[in-house]
Design an enzyme around this catalytic site. Structure first.
Site, PDB file in Angstrom:
ATOM      1  CE1 TYR A  97     -64.499 -30.273  -7.707  1.00  0.00           C
ATOM      2  CE2 TYR A  97     -62.521 -29.444  -7.307  1.00  0.00           C
ATOM      3  CZ  TYR A  97     -62.906 -30.587  -7.695  1.00  0.00           C
ATOM      4  OH  TYR A  97     -62.591 -31.460  -8.206  1.00  0.00           O
ATOM      5  CE  LYS A 155     -64.798 -35.752  -9.292  1.00  0.00           C
ATOM      6  NZ  LYS A 155     -64.791 -34.753  -8.327  1.00  0.00           N
ATOM      7  CB  SER A 157     -61.496 -34.268  -9.678  1.00  0.00           C
ATOM      8  OG  SER A 157     -61.439 -34.470  -8.173  1.00  0.00           O
ATOM      9  CE1 TYR A 162     -65.567 -39.489  -8.156  1.00  0.00           C
ATOM     10  CE2 TYR A 162     -64.492 -40.217  -6.193  1.00  0.00           C
ATOM     11  CZ  TYR A 162     -64.184 -39.052  -6.798  1.00  0.00           C
ATOM     12  OH  TYR A 162     -63.971 -37.933  -6.571  1.00  0.00           O
ATOM     13  CB  VAL A 196     -56.820 -33.883  -4.999  1.00  0.00           C
ATOM     14  CG1 VAL A 196     -57.598 -32.832  -4.487  1.00  0.00           C
ATOM     15  CG2 VAL A 196     -57.082 -34.945  -4.995  1.00  0.00           C
TER      16      VAL A 196
HETATM   17  N1  GLN Z   1     -60.301 -38.568  -5.690  1.00  0.00           N
HETATM   18  C1  GLN Z   1     -61.007 -37.343  -5.390  1.00  0.00           C
HETATM   19  C2  GLN Z   1     -61.763 -37.357  -4.223  1.00  0.00           C
HETATM   20  O1  GLN Z   1     -62.318 -38.202  -4.387  1.00  0.00           O
HETATM   21  C3  GLN Z   1     -60.915 -37.011  -6.001  1.00  0.00           C
HETATM   22  C4  GLN Z   1     -61.438 -34.832  -6.105  1.00  0.00           C
HETATM   23  C5  GLN Z   1     -60.438 -34.238  -6.702  1.00  0.00           C
HETATM   24  O2  GLN Z   1     -59.305 -34.468  -7.246  1.00  0.00           O
HETATM   25  N2  GLN Z   1     -60.837 -32.517  -6.242  1.00  0.00           N
HETATM   26  O3  GLN Z   1     -61.504 -36.671  -3.016  1.00  0.00           O
END
Ligand code: GLN
Length: 318
Positions: A253, A77, A74, A201, A271
């Site tokens: 988050y 992003k 993420s 994505y 993650v």
């Molecule tokens: N690729 C992961 C997902 O879409 C990214 C989520 C994350 O890093 N929090 O679930």
């Protein structure tokens, strides 16, 4: 007032923080759980730990596994938000909000109530809208090339690659992301074919880069939108400020408030266990340790940033 700190001491500080993380692991303390909902990420050694700082003046400090590539997830992003704003401008804000969600990163609940407009660009739903904007507007094909090249240029490292094993694993288990994208498509907030948006994505999340690369790549946000090493303006000063505001309020988050309380820096987690944090005007920090909290944020990485911000007196609230 924070204690005065000489930035020349940063190298020693990073090594101390890395040693303490190693001691914590040995004692079985401060452990989280490696992400296993993406099977390709489940096999990673939870005791990995890397940390890197790149200063606006060009100095770089690294400790332990700072040169080992890990899955960006993420954190991508932040780069896609930057790129989409440059491609489509502030119109993007009619499709995605700027409020913390207070919900898990892959939650579907709010999206139905709020008619397919995600709360912010750093939760999965919002990031899918941002990626959709890039898929529609990118001048190159496939659009993932625009994202990967943007990151390579930011990191000044043309060898950064997409880990196809991780991308395939995400795709095979991407039920929630597919649900989010389809729900938004039904509300008219995804323009391109859902499959194209998801593939792009998953690929952006699967980019592998090291802490050293990542801290270098984020430097434009520490320097008011200009990459201090190339002199290139990446985004306007106002956009750089706004991206950091969103990182502070939404980058972790439903643990964003806790992160601001403990660390006090605009930052984004993934993650894969990475966290990128910005000290405006001074430096960009990247830390990596794969074991996660229940909210999906690196446990040892957060502790390391908490120590670094306190020792270097560099919380934005100092
Ligand atoms: N690729 C992961 C997902 O879409 C990214 C989520 C994350 O890093 N929090 O679930």
């Amino acid at each position: 007032m924070a204690q005065p700190f000489d930035d020349a001491e940063l190298g020693a500080l990073l090594h101390r923080i890395a040693d303490e993380a190693r001691q914590d692991f040995a004692k079985g303390q401060n452990l989280g759980k490696v992400a296993d909902y993406i099977p390709a990420l489940a096999a990673i050694d939870p005791n990995k730990f890397g940390i890197a700082v790149t200063m606006v003046d060009g100095r770089q400090f690294c400790a332990r596994d700072a040169l080992e590539p890990f899955s960006l997830q993420s954190i991508s992003k932040v780069f896609t938000l930057t790129l989409a704003l440059e491609l489509v401008g502030d119109e993007l804000w009619s499709r995605v909000g700027r409020e913390p969600s207070g919900t898990p990163f892959n939650s579907l609940v709010q999206l139905e109530y709020e008619k397919g407009i995600p709360r912010n660009p750093l939760i999965n739903a919002g990031a899918l809208v941002v990626t959709d904007a890039i898929v529609a507007a990118a001048a190159v094909s496939p659009p993932i090339k625009a994202i990967a090249d943007f990151i390579r240029v930011r990191a000044a490292n043309p060898t950064i690659r997409i880990d196809d094993v991780v991308a395939q694993s995400e795709k095979a288990w991407g039920y929630r992301n597919a649900a989010l994208a389809n729900l938004m498509k039904a509300f008219g907030n995804i323009k391109s074919p859902v499959a194209d948006v998801l593939d792009t994505y998953f690929a952006q999340c699967s980019i592998a880069m090291s802490c050293a690369d990542l801290s270098r790549a984020m430097l434009y946000l520490a320097n008011a939108g200009i990459d201090p090493q190339s002199g290139q303006r990446v985004v306007s000063e106002q956009r750089a400020r706004r991206i950091k505001a969103i990182m502070l309020t939404c980058g972790h988050y439903d643990a964003s408030g806790d992160f601001a309380f403990r660390v006090g820096l605009p930052a984004k987690s993934g993650v894969g266990g990475g966290i990128a944090a910005i000290v405006p005007g001074r430096m960009s920090i990247a830390v990596w340790s794969p074991a996660l909290s229940a909210q999906g944020n690196s446990v040892a990485g957060t502790i390391a940033l908490e120590k670094l911000a306190a020792a270097a007196g560099c919380s934005i609230f100092d």
